[in-house]
Design a protein around this motif. Structure first.
Motif, mmCIF file in Angstrom:
data_model
loop_
_atom_site.group_PDB
_atom_site.id
_atom_site.type_symbol
_atom_site.label_atom_id
_atom_site.label_comp_id
_atom_site.label_asym_id
_atom_site.label_seq_id
_atom_site.Cartn_x
_atom_site.Cartn_y
_atom_site.Cartn_z
ATOM 1 N N THR A 107 0.811 -1.189 0.000
ATOM 2 C CA THR A 107 0.000 0.000 0.000
ATOM 3 C C THR A 107 0.858 1.257 0.000
ATOM 4 O OG1 THR A 107 -1.892 1.084 1.054
ATOM 5 C CG2 THR A 107 -0.201 0.137 2.531
ATOM 6 N N VAL A 108 0.269 2.377 0.465
ATOM 7 C CA VAL A 108 0.973 3.669 0.497
ATOM 8 C C VAL A 108 1.600 3.937 1.863
ATOM 9 C CG1 VAL A 108 0.565 6.170 0.474
ATOM 10 C CG2 VAL A 108 -0.379 4.728 -1.346
ATOM 11 N N HIS A 109 0.839 3.715 2.933
ATOM 12 C CA HIS A 109 1.225 4.135 4.286
ATOM 13 C C HIS A 109 2.056 3.046 4.983
ATOM 14 C CE1 HIS A 109 0.616 4.906 8.590
ATOM 15 N NE2 HIS A 109 0.252 6.141 8.290
ATOM 16 N N SER A 110 3.190 3.449 5.540
ATOM 17 C CA SER A 110 4.115 2.487 6.161
ATOM 18 C C SER A 110 3.480 1.701 7.310
ATOM 19 C CB SER A 110 5.357 3.220 6.689
ATOM 20 O OG SER A 110 6.283 3.430 5.657
ATOM 21 N N GLY A 111 2.657 2.364 8.109
ATOM 22 C CA GLY A 111 2.019 1.665 9.235
ATOM 23 C C GLY A 111 1.039 0.606 8.752
ATOM 24 N N PRO A 130 3.644 -0.814 -3.858
ATOM 25 C CA PRO A 130 3.841 0.231 -4.858
ATOM 26 C C PRO A 130 4.231 1.579 -4.271
ATOM 27 C CG PRO A 130 1.524 0.026 -4.373
ATOM 28 C CD PRO A 130 2.239 -0.918 -3.440
ATOM 29 N N ASN A 131 4.383 1.652 -2.941
ATOM 30 C CA ASN A 131 4.825 2.901 -2.328
ATOM 31 C C ASN A 131 5.478 2.695 -0.947
ATOM 32 O OD1 ASN A 131 4.853 6.009 -2.437
ATOM 33 N ND2 ASN A 131 3.981 5.574 -0.440
ATOM 34 N N ALA A 132 4.695 2.295 0.038
ATOM 35 C CA ALA A 132 5.127 2.339 1.448
ATOM 36 C C ALA A 132 6.596 1.966 1.629
ATOM 37 C CB ALA A 132 4.259 1.408 2.294
ATOM 38 N N GLY A 133 7.355 2.889 2.262
ATOM 39 C CA GLY A 133 8.811 2.719 2.313
ATOM 40 C C GLY A 133 9.343 2.101 3.581
ATOM 41 N N VAL A 134 8.466 1.585 4.443
ATOM 42 C CA VAL A 134 8.902 1.126 5.772
ATOM 43 C C VAL A 134 10.083 0.153 5.655
ATOM 44 C CG1 VAL A 134 7.128 -0.720 5.885
ATOM 45 C CG2 VAL A 134 8.091 0.250 7.999
ATOM 46 N N THR A 152 12.914 2.738 -0.186
ATOM 47 C CA THR A 152 12.804 2.680 1.277
ATOM 48 C C THR A 152 12.757 4.124 1.761
ATOM 49 O OG1 THR A 152 15.200 2.674 1.592
ATOM 50 C CG2 THR A 152 14.087 0.519 1.583
ATOM 51 N N ASN A 153 12.181 4.311 2.937
ATOM 52 C CA ASN A 153 11.953 5.677 3.420
ATOM 53 C C ASN A 153 13.218 6.514 3.505
ATOM 54 O OD1 ASN A 153 9.125 5.700 3.683
ATOM 55 N ND2 ASN A 153 9.244 4.523 5.589
ATOM 56 N N SER A 154 14.368 5.874 3.718
ATOM 57 C CA SER A 154 15.590 6.677 3.824
ATOM 58 C C SER A 154 16.287 6.863 2.472
ATOM 59 C CB SER A 154 16.555 6.056 4.841
ATOM 60 O OG SER A 154 16.925 4.766 4.429
ATOM 61 N N LYS A 178 5.126 12.361 12.620
ATOM 62 C CA LYS A 178 5.812 11.375 13.470
ATOM 63 C C LYS A 178 5.199 9.993 13.278
ATOM 64 C CE LYS A 178 8.556 11.781 16.154
ATOM 65 N NZ LYS A 178 9.981 11.459 15.823
ATOM 66 N N TYR A 179 5.703 9.285 12.303
ATOM 67 C CA TYR A 179 5.393 7.850 12.153
ATOM 68 C C TYR A 179 6.514 7.271 11.303
ATOM 69 C CZ TYR A 179 3.519 8.010 7.298
ATOM 70 O OH TYR A 179 3.372 8.138 5.951
ATOM 71 N N ALA A 180 6.465 5.975 11.023
ATOM 72 C CA ALA A 180 7.619 5.305 10.408
ATOM 73 C C ALA A 180 8.195 6.049 9.205
ATOM 74 C CB ALA A 180 7.243 3.879 10.005
ATOM 75 N N ALA A 181 7.321 6.533 8.309
ATOM 76 C CA ALA A 181 7.837 7.160 7.087
ATOM 77 C C ALA A 181 8.654 8.410 7.413
ATOM 78 C CB ALA A 181 6.701 7.491 6.128
ATOM 79 N N GLY A 182 8.148 9.234 8.322
ATOM 80 C CA GLY A 182 8.862 10.459 8.697
ATOM 81 C C GLY A 182 10.126 10.154 9.490
ATOM 82 N N PHE A 232 6.738 15.330 4.016
ATOM 83 C CA PHE A 232 5.275 15.353 4.005
ATOM 84 C C PHE A 232 4.849 14.858 2.634
ATOM 85 C CE2 PHE A 232 6.011 18.759 7.206
ATOM 86 C CZ PHE A 232 5.294 18.199 8.255
ATOM 87 N N ALA A 233 3.589 14.433 2.510
ATOM 88 C CA ALA A 233 3.117 13.927 1.223
ATOM 89 C C ALA A 233 1.617 14.154 1.090
ATOM 90 C CB ALA A 233 3.439 12.438 1.104
ATOM 91 N N GLY A 234 1.135 14.099 -0.156
ATOM 92 C CA GLY A 234 -0.302 14.167 -0.417
ATOM 93 C C GLY A 234 -0.920 15.499 -0.022
ATOM 94 N N GLY A 259 11.371 14.204 -1.942
ATOM 95 C CA GLY A 259 10.602 14.716 -3.075
ATOM 96 C C GLY A 259 9.099 14.523 -3.042
ATOM 97 N N PHE A 260 8.606 13.695 -2.131
ATOM 98 C CA PHE A 260 7.147 13.514 -2.042
ATOM 99 C C PHE A 260 6.458 14.838 -1.755
ATOM 100 C CE2 PHE A 260 9.235 9.646 -0.515
ATOM 101 C CZ PHE A 260 8.922 8.849 -1.587
ATOM 102 N N LEU A 261 7.187 15.747 -1.107
ATOM 103 C CA LEU A 261 6.652 17.068 -0.755
ATOM 104 C C LEU A 261 6.018 17.756 -1.964
ATOM 105 C CD1 LEU A 261 6.498 19.345 1.405
ATOM 106 C CD2 LEU A 261 8.714 20.146 0.555
ATOM 107 N N VAL A 308 5.141 10.707 -9.228
ATOM 108 C CA VAL A 308 5.971 9.548 -8.850
ATOM 109 C C VAL A 308 5.114 8.337 -8.482
ATOM 110 C CG1 VAL A 308 6.229 10.029 -6.373
ATOM 111 C CG2 VAL A 308 8.071 8.883 -7.591
ATOM 112 N N TYR A 309 3.942 8.576 -7.917
ATOM 113 C CA TYR A 309 3.076 7.463 -7.499
ATOM 114 C C TYR A 309 2.548 6.718 -8.727
ATOM 115 C CZ TYR A 309 3.402 10.430 -3.406
ATOM 116 O OH TYR A 309 3.890 11.193 -2.382
ATOM 117 N N ALA A 310 2.187 7.483 -9.762
ATOM 118 C CA ALA A 310 1.735 6.855 -11.008
ATOM 119 C C ALA A 310 2.851 6.001 -11.606
ATOM 120 C CB ALA A 310 1.291 7.935 -11.997
HETATM 121 C C1 PHB Z 1 4.827 5.905 3.757
HETATM 122 O O1 PHB Z 1 4.015 5.941 4.708
HETATM 123 O O2 PHB Z 1 5.673 4.996 3.653
HETATM 124 C C2 PHB Z 1 4.800 6.965 2.728
HETATM 125 C C3 PHB Z 1 3.631 7.647 2.450
HETATM 126 C C4 PHB Z 1 3.607 8.614 1.459
HETATM 127 C C5 PHB Z 1 4.744 8.889 0.743
HETATM 128 C C6 PHB Z 1 5.930 8.232 1.013
HETATM 129 C C7 PHB Z 1 5.962 7.250 2.012
HETATM 130 O O3 PHB Z 1 4.724 9.807 -0.215
#
Ligand code: PHB
Length: 395
Positions: A107-111, A130-134, A152-154, A178-182, A232-234, A259-261, A308-310
């Motif tokens: 999915t998108v969100h790491s959690g 296809p996204n989540a970088g955890v 990966t998120n880093s 403040k969650y895994a991605a950040g 930040f994203a979205g 770059g998600f910003l 980038v998501y597409a």
């Molecule tokens: C994530 O939660 O892993 C995440 C979400 C949105 C992004 C990048 C990473 O743009």
């Protein structure tokens, strides 16, 4: 001949063949039914547009293959995960147990990914991220049936620190959800920025998906750093960019970020986004025939610009097609399927990338600047960057 008679005759032929030791090849069974593909993505909330872009990308890649996977028709399933980690396991099981999908794309969100990861490891279902970088997904909790087509998120922030210091920006404030991605994006930033000689004067955060930035922006103004770096994203990213400018910081303290910003938000952010510098594994303005063709086709098909998501969704479709073709549609032939996906090189709009041993892209990271509402490439900030994790013992 009646229909019933025909069925009986066919059945008898199959039994006859089996008893004569001529078992029907697996391929016949595999091709006789549809491949069940499930999307588990956010379709509501701050990441809703990310989910839509990913689904569009996957569908576009498979439409280019006649809408099929190695000749087999596809049956689609969808679950809105709402970027809600507490429902991650339950939502993944909707697709795996109820819908019996062969492939779970999410999915998108790491959690939320942590819930999918658990279900994927327990059930053995093929999971394409296809996204989540955890980090854990391709480090400590890696699995033979889990592949990531994003980052990966880093990874992006490992390339962020040096260009900032090169520009003379030696004292920075970091701010994120403040969650895994950040937190993991911060790991990459901290490593690259301090190694290049920069000092992080303060780490600021707020819970996902809050967008009450005012108090934090006031604190940044009083800290007067050389620059701000962030994840930040979205929808939240668009608001952060606008609030940053409205607080009078845009022309005083340069804004940098993963770059998600600035992905998918440039229309919503407007002039407030001009000049923002980011590092990312894609850029709208990559001047290659591959990217230009992709952008044109995507815009024609979906009446919106890709981001980038597409691209990550598109590459997920390409990877799945490559794997399916290698096993002639027999996704039950897991060993051969995984081997083909592990060895895949993806001819992506972002540039060619290969799969690392721990199932994460090895890819170029670009330095970009927002100019006239577009992410313009300034250069390559890191060449063929692999996630440095060593926690995965596969292969
Ligand atoms: C994530 O939660 O892993 C995440 C979400 C949105 C992004 C990048 C990473 O743009």
């Amino acid at each position: 001949m009646t229909t019933r008679r025909l069925v009986l005759t066919r059945g008898a032929a199959a039994v006859g063949a089996a008893s004569a030791g001529l078992l029907l090849p697996q391929i016949v069974r595999a091709q006789s039914n549809k491949v069940r593909v499930g999307f588990m993505l956010p379709y509501t909330g701050t990441f809703a547009q990310l989910g839509v872009a990913i689904e569009n990308g996957v569908r576009m890649a498979l439409n280019e293959k006649g809408g099929k996977l190695a000749g087999r028709e596809i049956e689609w399933f969808k679950v809105d995960d709402e970027s809600e980690p507490s429902k991650g396991v339950e939502n993944a099981n909707r697709l795996v147990q109820r819908d019996k999908v062969d492939v779970l794309i999410g999915t998108v969100h790491s959690g939320v990914q942590m819930g999918i990861q658990r279900v994927a490891r327990e059930s053995g279902v093929l999971n394409l991220i296809p996204n989540a970088g955890v980090h854990a997904a391709t480090r400590g909790l890696c699995a033979p049936n889990v592949f990531r087509t994003s980052f990966t998120n880093s990874q992006p922030t490992l390339a962020l620190g040096k260009p900032m210091v090169d520009k003379g920006l030696k004292k920075a404030v970091w701010i994120t959800w403040k969650y895994a991605a950040g937190d993991e994006a911060f790991e990459g930033f901290k490593e690259s920025y301090t190694k290049a000689g920069g000092t992080i004067v303060k780490e600021l955060g707020l819970p996902f998906p809050n967008v009450e930035f005012q108090a934090l922006l006031t604190e940044i103004a009083s800290l007067k750093p050389d620059a701000v770096a962030c994840f930040f994203a979205g929808g939240g990213a668009a608001k952060f960019i606008r609030d940053y400018a409205a607080a009078g910081l845009k022309d005083k303290i340069p804004l940098w970020g993963s770059g998600f910003l600035t992905e998918g938000v440039l229309d919503a952010a407007g002039p407030a986004a001009e000049g923002i510098m980011t590092t990312m594994h894609y850029s709208d303005s990559l001047d290659t025939p591959r990217n230009q063709k992709f952008r044109l086709e995507y815009a024609k098909s979906f009446r919106m610009q890709p981001d980038v998501y597409a691209v990550q969704g598109y590459d997920t479709g390409l990877l799945l097609a490559q794997g399916a073709e290698a096993v002639k549609g027999d996704l039950a032939n897991k060993q051969a399927l995984y081997k083909a996906m592990e060895g895949a090189t993806i001819d992506s709009p972002r540039g060619k990338w290969s799969m690392s041993k721990s199932h994460n892209p090895v890819q170029d990271i670009y330095l970009r600047r927002v100019e006239k509402g577009e992410n313009k490439v300034i250069g390559v900030a890191a060449k063929q960057l692999a996630d440095p994790g060593t926690g995965c013992k596969m292969g």
